[in-house]
Design an enzyme around this catalytic site. Structure first.
Site: not given
Length: 183
Positions: A13, A7-10
């Site tokens: 990314q 998982r990355v936040s945006t």
């Protein structure tokens, strides 16, 4: 089977660092979400949770990539455990097959949640300071030069509200808020 969750936040990314780790660990299947971890309502996480079965191992780079609050973390791990699935976090060296691993999971989950709360607190403080200095004024209002003409057409019944919203490029909430202010 080894299942990797990334998982990355945006959307902007990069996931390469986590993907390289998963490949080096011999992960068979990878699920990737590009969104905030503030809750467990993430499409790829949900697909992974449905996909895993007894004997699988879910591997994450770190707890913060899997869950941002202790409750979500413990609930997700409990769901995995109920299915007979192991959970491994590489960064924190947690393996839920041991009592110590389960204890450490709880501790690190609380730390990840605390870290998120600190980030939000610093963000609120920064915005407050910027507002005091006149540097932060919030979002710019949506300006639509053809607003009044479009509203007149809508009120006369020439177009529907949905057509007016499309014409003005506004969400339903923004549209009705602006209409209300005209009264």
């Amino acid at each position: 089977m080894k299942i990797g969750y990334i998982r990355v936040s945006t959307q902007e990314q990069n996931t390469i660092r986590q993907e390289v780790l998963m490949k080096s660990l011999g992960v068979d299947e990878i699920y990737i979400d590009r969104m905030s971890g503030k809750n467990a309502n993430r499409p790829e996480l949900q697909k992974m949770m449905e996909y895993v079965r007894k004997g699988d191992t879910v591997i994450v780079e770190s707890i913060s990539r899997f869950a941002r609050n202790t409750r979500d973390l413990l609930e997700l791990v409990e769901q995995l455990t109920a299915k007979g699935v192991e959970f491994v976090s590489r960064k924190e060296a947690i393996d839920t097959t041991t009592p110590t691993g389960k204890f450490m999971l709880t501790v690190f989950g609380a730390v990840a949640e605390l870290e998120r709360e600190y980030i939000l607190q610093r963000q609120r403080e920064g915005i407050a300071i910027a507002k005091e200095q006149g540097k932060y004024k919030g979002r710019k209002p949506i300006e639509a030069p053809e607003f009044e003409q479009t509203i007149a057409k809508w009120k006369s019944g020439a177009i529907t509200a949905a057509e007016a919203m499309r014409t003005l490029h506004m969400t339903k909430t923004t549209f009705y808020r602006k209409v209300k202010r005209l009264r």
